[in-house]
Structures are given as C-alpha cells and as structure tokens.
Design an enzyme around this catalytic site. Structure first.
Site, mmCIF file in Angstrom:
data_model
loop_
_atom_site.group_PDB
_atom_site.id
_atom_site.type_symbol
_atom_site.label_atom_id
_atom_site.label_comp_id
_atom_site.label_asym_id
_atom_site.label_seq_id
_atom_site.Cartn_x
_atom_site.Cartn_y
_atom_site.Cartn_z
ATOM 1 N N GLU A 494 0.801 -1.229 0.000
ATOM 2 C CA GLU A 494 0.000 0.000 0.000
ATOM 3 C C GLU A 494 0.834 1.278 0.000
ATOM 4 O OE1 GLU A 494 -2.526 -0.760 3.366
ATOM 5 O OE2 GLU A 494 -3.977 -1.863 2.158
ATOM 6 N N GLU A 556 -6.706 -6.757 -2.062
ATOM 7 C CA GLU A 556 -7.171 -7.090 -0.718
ATOM 8 C C GLU A 556 -8.683 -6.960 -0.647
ATOM 9 O OE1 GLU A 556 -5.349 -4.952 2.458
ATOM 10 O OE2 GLU A 556 -3.297 -5.382 1.791
#
Length: 888
Positions: A494, A556
C-alpha cells in the site's frame, strides 16, 4: 549474499564457447550440511560483562549452565521449548511475557553457540559458513576469532564467511553468535505495527502488533533461518540465473514447440594468491554447455551462456489449468576441466509469464505461456508468527491453497520474504507468487495515524539504512528468481519504498537481476488496477459481492474466518468459551475478553439468521455456514465477471500465523474451516453459479478448453427433500469465459418467501450423463432468516470409510431416498486415542450436502504417524454425529 573476506572482488565478463560434453571428470565430493542441532544459548543479562566472544567461542569455555536453543528459531521459540514462558498462542498467555519495549533490548539479546566437527580441509579446499537469516544484527566468532569487523545487520540479508583459516586442528570447532534485536523495537500501542518505529530497521513489521495479531514480544529476534557449512575447492559457483522463454500461445496438452533457456552464473576465486583455470559446465535434460575461463585472485567472473533450445518441453502451468513438471540443472566449475571445485543444483520450471493492460477492465492481466489466467489469489502473512518454519508446514499450507482452487499467493509486505522451501511448495502445486518487499502503508507513512510516534513525512523515509535495504533486495532477488512460481515483484504493501530505493530497484536491480517479471511499485498501484472500491474486510450480505463492483484487480478483499469449535477450543480457555450475545439494553454485542484479545470479528446478525447460538458447538456450526457462503459468494461473483469487471482478485486473507479469530481458511494448527471449502466450491474450473441480484444462472469456465454438450438443471428443494426442476438449459461455453444460461428473473422468489429452501444447480455431460458439477445454495426467507433450516428433519445417512492406501481414506456418505437433504456434513479425521483432529488432513470436498437418493465420497489424505488410530467423525446440520472405523 554478503561474503566476508572478499572485499576486492571485481565483476568481469568472459568469452563463451558452446561444446558438447562427452568427456569424464573426477567428482569432488561437495559437502554441505546444516547446523540444526546441538545449539545452546544464554541471555547477555545472565553473563558477566567480561565474557567476550573470543572467550565464549573457545572450545574450552564451559557451557554447563547454558540451555538448549532452537535454531532456526527465535528467542521466544527457545524460551517456549525450555518451558520458560507460557504458550503465547493460548488464552491471555501472551500478556504474561515481558515486552522488549518495556524491558529493554538486552532482555532478548542472546548468545547462540554450536559445537561441530569439521576437520582441517585438504590443500586447495575451502570451508564456508552460511547464515540464511538473522534478525536483526550479529557478531560471529569461531574458535576464539571474530569473523566480522563490525555487526552484520538486516533480517533479509544472507551472510557468508570463509572459515578455512579458523578451523581447529583437531576438528573440534565452536561457533558463537551474539544476536541483537532490531533498534528501535517500537511501542506496541495497538496501532498497525505499534507506533511504527519498528520500520526504522529492515525487519518484519507485524511483530509490534496488527489488527489480526498481538505483539510478538521479542520482535522475532534470533537466528531465524538455516545455518550451513559448505566445502568447496579453490573457486565456487553462485547466483546461477535461469530464464525460460516460451514463445507463442500454448496449451497444456500435446507436443510443444521448442522453448529457450538463457543461463548466467558467477564463479568466484576467493584466493589471494593464485589464478584458477577451469571450465564451467551446465547440464540439463541430457544436454550440456561449457565455458573455459581463468579467474584471477580475489575476482569473480560473470558468465552468460549461449541460449539453449529445449525440444518438446514439459511446460509448467498454474494450478487448475495444467501440470507442474520441474527440471533439474547442475552447474559445475571444473578445475583444469576435470576436478569439480563447486556446483549448484537448481530446480526450475519452463514457463513464461507476461502481463498486459486490459483496456476493458482497466487493470493488469497475467498470462502464462501465452494464455490469460484469471487470478484467484490469497494474501499470506507468514507461516508462523514465531518463525517456526519448516518444509512440511509450507507444503501443507500451500497445498491448502491448491485445494481451494486458487492460483496465486501474495506475500504481504509487513511480513518476511518467505524461505526457498515455501517457493518449492508453490512450484510443486502451481501457485503463482506475488512478492511484496518490506514496507507497509501503516508503518511507512501513507496515512496520518495518531498512534504513530512520528509524522507521515518522517515515516516515508523509513528504513534508516537505504543502502542496506538495496543490498538486501539484491540478495533476496538472487535467492528467489529461479522459482517458476514467482510471478510478480511489488515494492511494498500500500505504499512505495522511498524514492532513492524505488528508483534503483525499478530501473537497475530488477532489469539486471531478473527482467522477466512485472513490477508493481506498491500493492494497489494504478499499474495494477485503476481504483474503484476496496474491501470489504468484514461480513457482508452474500449479494454484496454481486451488487458492488470492486477494484478490477483487487489486492485485498475479504471477510471473516473464525475456526470451528475444535479450533476455538484449542486456544480459548474453557471458562471463556462464551458465545457473543446481543445486549438489548446497551444495544450492542457483548464479546468475551479473550475472544477480543484474539481479534474476534463479529458474526452478529449473520449468525443470528440461523438462530441465536446456544453454546460454542452451536456457534461453531452456524459460523461455518456463514464462512462457506461468504467466500463462495465472493469468488463466484469475481469469476462470473472475469474479463468484464475483473482480471483477478486476492483475498484478504487466507491464513493466520497466530490464533486470531479472523481472516483464515485454516487455523494456525492447520485445521481447515468452511471458508476453505466454500472457496473450493466457488473456484471450480467449470462451475454453475447463481447471481442473487440479477437472478441469473451463470456457467463459468476457467479452463483452456471449450466445454460443449452440457445440460444445466436448476432445481428447488424443500426441507422435506421434495425436488422440483424449474429449468433445464443446454449450454456450450468457450475457454476462459462465463455465460448466462438462464435468466430466472423473479420466478424463484415465491419459492423461498415463506421459510427459505434450497436451490440446486447441476451440470451434466449430455453424452455420458456424468455430472461434472453440482452447487447447492440454502436460501433465506423474505426476512433474510433461515427459518426453515431451524426445523429441518433429521437425515439418516449411511457412512462407510475405507482405507484406499497408506494415508488415504475414502468416506462414502449415502442419503436414502424419500427423506430430507443431508445438509452441511463435515467429515473429520480424528485419533481414537485422543479424539482430537489429525492435522493436516486434505479433503477433495467437505461441508457437503447430499441430496435424497444420492451418494458423495470425501477423499481424505494425511501423513500417518506411529501410535495414531485414525477414525472418521461425521456430523452435519441435521445429521447426528457418528464415528466410523475405516475398513481395510
């Protein structure tokens, strides 16, 4: 790999000569062995300050009061082994273990010592000491000599030392290593990665705590990976790189057009006195290639062999679309063309992975050997939070991913670079790997977080030592790059690494060291997927996954995953086996404190739809119904929309390294729950699914072959077992596609309005009459409750178990006609001595339902252990528990 005593090495390029090898040569008996036993350790707090590494590494120094150490392992694994701490995975035991942030780093700074036998080498031989992983820094001593001038640092940097000059004349040697924890260790204040400062070091970040794990109190300090002794002659071979080129679009069957191997390697001469003359040879598939060269003292030669063509290659494919044949290559350096100085033995697969931008979905698509692969993946944290890693555990966990019909694992950036044995298992089972490097948006400053000690700008420059990070990247890329399963590199979770790390990684390291795999700068980079909607990470109505369009390649997305009753009972003390309840006055759910400590994610109204759980057994059964439906709905919705909405999905997450009660298809004890089997069902290669939003019956084909002459039968079944066919549709479907076979619209709503029921989809081959797929949905009533299930009559099934061969048992479950569905049956392998589950155990199917007049077979595979007496435990929603002894 960082090599000591070779600071003056230069990289040179040699001329090449391709020849066929028909000559013979004498083989130097290469020796490599692991130092895996006989380790002892002691805290520096228990030693006088005057004790130095020179003293401790002397064979005469007494280790009488030192305790046995676990290597590979961590300080905590050693303390647990010696029963000096309670099991941190059980109950609230983890709270009883002092945290390094409170005690100071000396509490977990330890000496590790190993006595080993290695005689003085013969003339021209060299002996090497290799560490594959130490966390976090160390000084190394052998027989009274210090091997490194300053502490070696970095969890992900292998270390190598030539120890030839320091070996004892009598062959009795002592290795002593002092291991220091990361610095700083971070405050485990409840944030993701605690206060974030753990990321100042190049280490795993989860050890300061996350939303699925409590802090690991030693921060995984220790010699966490293998230690080897290796013998060579004057020169040694390393960093062989095999690139396989598979042009065109291939299929798994039939004779293949040639593939090409491109091989490079390095030969080093660590001797400061003499040039070494010889020949480098590689052998594969009955063919060989050689290069003559001279290696000057303290130099290294980089060799690039001419490309080699492999006729009719056996191609490696991802799980679900083909097999995973592997090749073996030996690369040797022959002194004067005859005597083996050193060799590498490398396993590899022949495949070519490419990516392309899909302009329809606005996301990246992956192809293997020219065929598009719809990615069905799972996020992976680490095998075990205390780094008790083993080949056997890796094999079991990766096999569970294969059994889920997944084809990719993403190794998350807050954990570790997994060990080669993990990749070996992925190679074996056809699981592609998406490998993050070691940063995360949480610790490394993507967001403002009041729990973090430093602001986002400061955190974005973590770690402190950028040069060490780059050196570690180079080392780990070299260690892993030959695995056919490795598909994608990723800069971090991320967030990108700092710019002065990212630029050389992207622009020089990866092109130079690999150049065959796509690189995402971070895990939700625009080059992977243009953004839409992320998550969810909690329970959603099953129709959510059909109503909401997610990232077109989502890295995710996930839900729950609490284990079954037996799993919960393994780590929750009996007095805390209290199921969550809703407090009408407080208007909130009341959850036991130990459940909360283990990160329970509420099932709440999803479980209550089946009736308020009365006890832990009832909760366990109803939670599994939720688990199965959640993950079947998730993967079916993504598969049904492949190449239209999506090019792939990676579930957050498929496993836990600790006893967390969220995000797992199997628990840390390797016990599967219904999430695994819901995924297994929804991920079948050829599969009929129901879209609960548009009310369509859809056929999905993930294979490379078109399927023709199929009949899809849609039936409604009531709770007494009465079956009514509501539609029959013929279908043909192309490869790698999904098609609508029947638009039911609202025609089924009235069937389930009053008390719910069952919707069954069956796919048969019209020529053979063989059923290739069946998919049973249990439907709620108009209020969203499963009211009919609550009063469902009992099914009187007949169960037989038969040993098919060693470690293989077939369980046959037959449901008589004229009765109800035998609903949601779990077959478990247990030891009749203890009545505990035998784990791991692998099933072709589980949590199954058997229609009236039908039979299903569950195939169970396991590794038999001496003293076990396996029997089968069968139990279902409306099936009374029974124990069956397998017939011979």
């Amino acid at each position: 790999m960082r090599i000591k005593q070779l600071s003056n090495i230069k990289i040179l390029r040699a001329g090449l000569l391709l020849v066929a090898l028909f000559f013979s040569f004498s083989v130097f008996s290469q020796q490599q062995y692991e130092l895996s036993s006989g380790w002892k350790c002691k805290s520096i707090q228990q030693l006088p300050a005057k004790e130095t590494g020179e003293h401790i590494s002397s064979i005469s120094y007494s280790l009488k009061e030192w305790m046995p150490a676990v290597v590979p392992g961590t300080v905590l694994t050693t303390l647990l082994h010696n029963k000096l701490i309670p099991d941190p995975f059980y109950g609230l035991n983890n709270k009883l273990i002092p945290d390094i942030y409170e005690t100071g780093r000396d509490r977990y700074t330890y000496w590790f010592v190993n006595d080993f036998s290695e005689p003085l080498p013969a003339k021209g031989e060299k002996v090497w000491l290799h560490f594959r992983g130490i966390n976090y820094s160390c000084n190394v001593y052998l027989n009274g000599y210090k091997l490194n001038s300053q502490p070696d640092k970095g969890m992900y940097l292998r270390q190598s030392y030539e120890i030839t000059p320091y070996l004892s004349k009598d062959g009795k040697n002592r290795l002593a290593v002092i291991v220091y924890p990361p610095d700083p260790v971070g405050n485990p204040n409840g944030g993701q990665g605690g206060d974030g400062v753990i990321a100042h070091s190049i280490t795993n970040q989860y050890t300061a705590g996350w939303d699925w794990i409590q802090p690991i109190h030693d921060r995984n300090t220790g010699i966490w990976d293998k230690v080897f002794i290796k013998k060579t002659k004057q020169a040694h071979v390393e960093n062989t790189h095999i690139v396989t080129l598979v042009p065109g679009r291939r299929t798994p069957d039939g004779k293949q057009a040639p593939a090409t191997l491109k091989v490079t390697t390095e030969v080093e001469n660590p001797d400061s006195a003499a040039t070494v003359d010889g020949t480098v040879v590689f052998e594969v598939n009955g063919k060989s290639s050689s290069v003559k060269l001279s290696v000057a003292p303290l130099n290294s030669e980089f060799l690039e062999f001419p490309p080699m063509s492999i006729e009719d290659p056996k191609l490696w494919w991802p799980n679900g679309v083909g097999d995973q044949p592997l090749y073996h290559m030996k690369v040797k350096f022959l002194i004067n063309g005859k005597q083996v100085s050193d060799e590498e033995d490398i396993t590899f697969g022949i495949r070519e992975i490419r990516t392309a931008w899909n302009t329809h979905t606005n996301s990246r698509e992956v192809s293997v050997n020219g065929q598009k692969i719809f990615i069905k993946g799972g996020n992976w944290i680490v095998s075990d939070a205390m780094l008790r890693l083993s080949k056997e555990r890796y094999e079991a966990e990766v096999r569970y991913h294969k059994d889920m019909n997944l084809n990719l694992i993403r190794v998350w950036g807050g954990g570790i670079t997994e060990r080669p044995e993990f990749y070996d298992a992925c190679d074996k089972y056809g699981i592609l790997v998406f490998q993050d490097f070691w940063v995360s948006g949480d610790c490394n400053g993507r967001w403002f977080d009041p729990l973090k000690k430093e602001d986002t700008l400061a955190r974005r420059n973590y770690p402190d030592d950028h040069a060490l990070f780059i050196e570690s990247l180079e080392d780990q890329i070299k260690m892993l790059r030959n695995h056919p399963s490795l598909a994608i590199w990723c800069g971090g979770n991320e967030i990108r690494p700092p710019a002065d790390i990212l630029k050389p990684l992207r622009d020089s390291l990866l092109p130079k060291l690999d150049g065959t795999r796509f690189f995402f700068e971070y895990s939700n980079d625009d080059s992977m997927s243009l953004h839409s909607a992320d998550g969810p990470y909690t329970i959603q109505p099953d129709r959510y996954f059909w109503e909401h369009r997610s990232f077109p390649f989502n890295s995710e997305i996930g839900s729950v995953g609490v284990g079954d009753r037996e799993s919960i009972e393994r780590f929750i003390p009996k007095e805390h086996l209290v199921v969550p309840r809703y407090d009408q006055l407080k208007k909130k759910w009341i959850v036991d404190s130990v459940w909360q400590y283990h990160k329970y994610s509420g099932y709440d109204s999803s479980v209550v739809a089946y009736g308020h759980p009365t006890d832990i057994k009832d909760f366990g059964m109803k939670a599994q119904l939720v688990n199965y439906n959640q993950y079947r709905a998730l993967i079916e919705s993504f598969s049904a929309h492949m190449w239209d909405w999506y090019t792939g999905v990676i579930i957050w997450k498929t496993q836990n390294p600790w006893t967390a009660m969220v995000g797992q298809m199997y628990d840390v004890y390797l016990d599967p729950n219904a999430c695994l089997y819901g995924l297994q069902e929804g991920s079948k290669s050829l599969h009929a699914v129901y879209d609960p939003v548009k009310k369509h019956i859809i056929l999905v084909n993930n294979g490379f072959k078109k399927a023709e002459g199929l009949k899809i039968v849609t039936s409604v079944i009531d709770f007494k077992g009465k079956q009514t066919v509501v539609n029959e549709s013929d279908a043909n479907i192309g490869a790698n596609k999904s098609v609508i076979v029947w638009k039911a619209n609202n025609s089924l709503d009235s069937e389930f309005k009053r008390e719910g029921g069952f919707l069954n989809l069956s796919v048969t081959d019209k020529v053979t009459g063989r059923e290739t797929d069946d998919n049973l949905y249990w439907m709620p009533d108009a209020a969203g409750n499963y009211s009919g299930l609550k009063k469902m009559p009992e099914a009187n099934v007949q169960v037989k178990a038969k040993k098919r061969s060693l470690g293989k048992i077939d369980v046959t479950i037959s449901n008589p006609a004229n009765g109800p569905i035998a609903f949601f049956i779990r077959a478990s392998l247990i030891d009749s001595n203890t009545y505990e589950h035998i784990l791991p155990a692998f099933c072709n199917n589980n949590y199954i339902s058997v229609l009236p007049g039908k039979t299903k077979v569950v195939h169970i595979e396991f590794t038999p252990l001496k003293g076990q007496a396996p029997i089968i435990d069968v139990e279902g929603w409306n099936v009374e528990e029974q124990f069956i002894e397998p017939e011979e």
